[in-house]
Design a protein around this motif. Sequence first.
Motif, short mmCIF file in Angstrom:
data_model
loop_
_atom_site.label_atom_id
_atom_site.label_comp_id
_atom_site.label_asym_id
_atom_site.label_seq_id
_atom_site.Cartn_x
_atom_site.Cartn_y
_atom_site.Cartn_z
N GLN A 50 0.83 -1.20 0.00
CA GLN A 50 0.00 0.00 0.00
C GLN A 50 0.87 1.25 0.00
O GLN A 50 0.61 2.20 -0.74
CB GLN A 50 -0.93 0.02 1.22
CG GLN A 50 -1.88 -1.14 1.32
CD GLN A 50 -2.70 -1.35 0.08
OE1 GLN A 50 -3.54 -0.53 -0.27
NE2 GLN A 50 -2.46 -2.44 -0.61
N ARG A 51 1.91 1.25 0.81
CA ARG A 51 2.79 2.42 0.89
C ARG A 51 3.55 2.61 -0.41
O ARG A 51 3.73 3.73 -0.88
CB ARG A 51 3.75 2.27 2.07
CG ARG A 51 3.03 2.33 3.41
CD ARG A 51 3.98 2.32 4.57
NE ARG A 51 4.65 3.62 4.58
CZ ARG A 51 5.92 3.79 4.88
NH1 ARG A 51 6.68 2.76 5.19
NH2 ARG A 51 6.45 4.99 4.87
N TRP A 98 1.05 3.85 -3.31
CA TRP A 98 0.16 4.90 -2.83
C TRP A 98 -0.53 5.66 -3.96
O TRP A 98 -1.72 5.92 -3.90
CB TRP A 98 0.98 5.86 -1.96
CG TRP A 98 0.20 6.81 -1.13
CD1 TRP A 98 -0.19 8.08 -1.47
CD2 TRP A 98 -0.29 6.58 0.20
NE1 TRP A 98 -0.87 8.66 -0.43
CE2 TRP A 98 -0.94 7.75 0.60
CE3 TRP A 98 -0.23 5.51 1.07
CZ2 TRP A 98 -1.52 7.89 1.85
CZ3 TRP A 98 -0.81 5.64 2.32
CH2 TRP A 98 -1.45 6.81 2.70
N PRO A 149 -6.08 6.04 0.45
CA PRO A 149 -5.09 6.82 1.19
C PRO A 149 -5.70 7.56 2.39
O PRO A 149 -5.05 7.70 3.43
CB PRO A 149 -4.56 7.82 0.16
CG PRO A 149 -4.86 7.21 -1.16
CD PRO A 149 -6.12 6.42 -0.96
N SER A 188 -4.38 6.99 6.06
CA SER A 188 -3.87 8.16 6.78
C SER A 188 -4.45 8.27 8.17
O SER A 188 -3.78 8.75 9.09
CB SER A 188 -4.16 9.44 5.98
OG SER A 188 -3.43 9.43 4.78
N THR A 231 1.62 6.68 5.87
CA THR A 231 1.98 7.63 4.82
C THR A 231 2.62 6.86 3.66
O THR A 231 3.04 5.71 3.83
CB THR A 231 2.98 8.67 5.34
OG1 THR A 231 4.14 7.99 5.83
CG2 THR A 231 2.38 9.52 6.45
N PRO A 232 2.70 7.49 2.49
CA PRO A 232 3.36 6.79 1.37
C PRO A 232 4.84 6.57 1.66
O PRO A 232 5.45 7.30 2.45
CB PRO A 232 3.17 7.74 0.19
CG PRO A 232 2.76 9.04 0.74
CD PRO A 232 2.25 8.81 2.12
N THR A 260 7.65 8.29 -3.11
CA THR A 260 6.37 8.15 -3.81
C THR A 260 5.80 9.54 -3.97
O THR A 260 5.35 10.14 -3.02
CB THR A 260 5.40 7.26 -2.99
OG1 THR A 260 6.03 6.02 -2.73
CG2 THR A 260 4.11 7.04 -3.74
N VAL A 287 -2.60 11.36 -6.49
CA VAL A 287 -3.25 10.06 -6.39
C VAL A 287 -4.00 9.81 -7.69
O VAL A 287 -4.68 10.69 -8.21
CB VAL A 287 -4.24 10.05 -5.20
CG1 VAL A 287 -5.05 8.77 -5.19
CG2 VAL A 287 -3.50 10.25 -3.89
#
Length: 74
Positions: A41-42, A45, A53, A57, A62-63, A67, A71
């Motif tokens: 996921q990170r 992102w 996200p 969050s 966080t990313p 990254t 988005v």
Amino acid sequence: MDRQRHYPHLAQLLDEGARLGAIVPGVTRHGEEIGQWLATQRRDWNRLNAEQPNRLSTLGITPRRGTYGPVRHP
């Protein structure tokens, strides 16, 4: 969807006192690979839909560094 299974397990781990930095690939919850899912996921992102996200969050996620960019909405 993995997100629907993994997100609640991640939230449980954090509610029980786990630190984000300790949830790395190999960490599982109820047989689900939460650490690898979180790393993905990170990393991805910018590929997540608008809701993802925002939900991550709220857990302090966080990313991954490096990254950048807006988005993308599939």
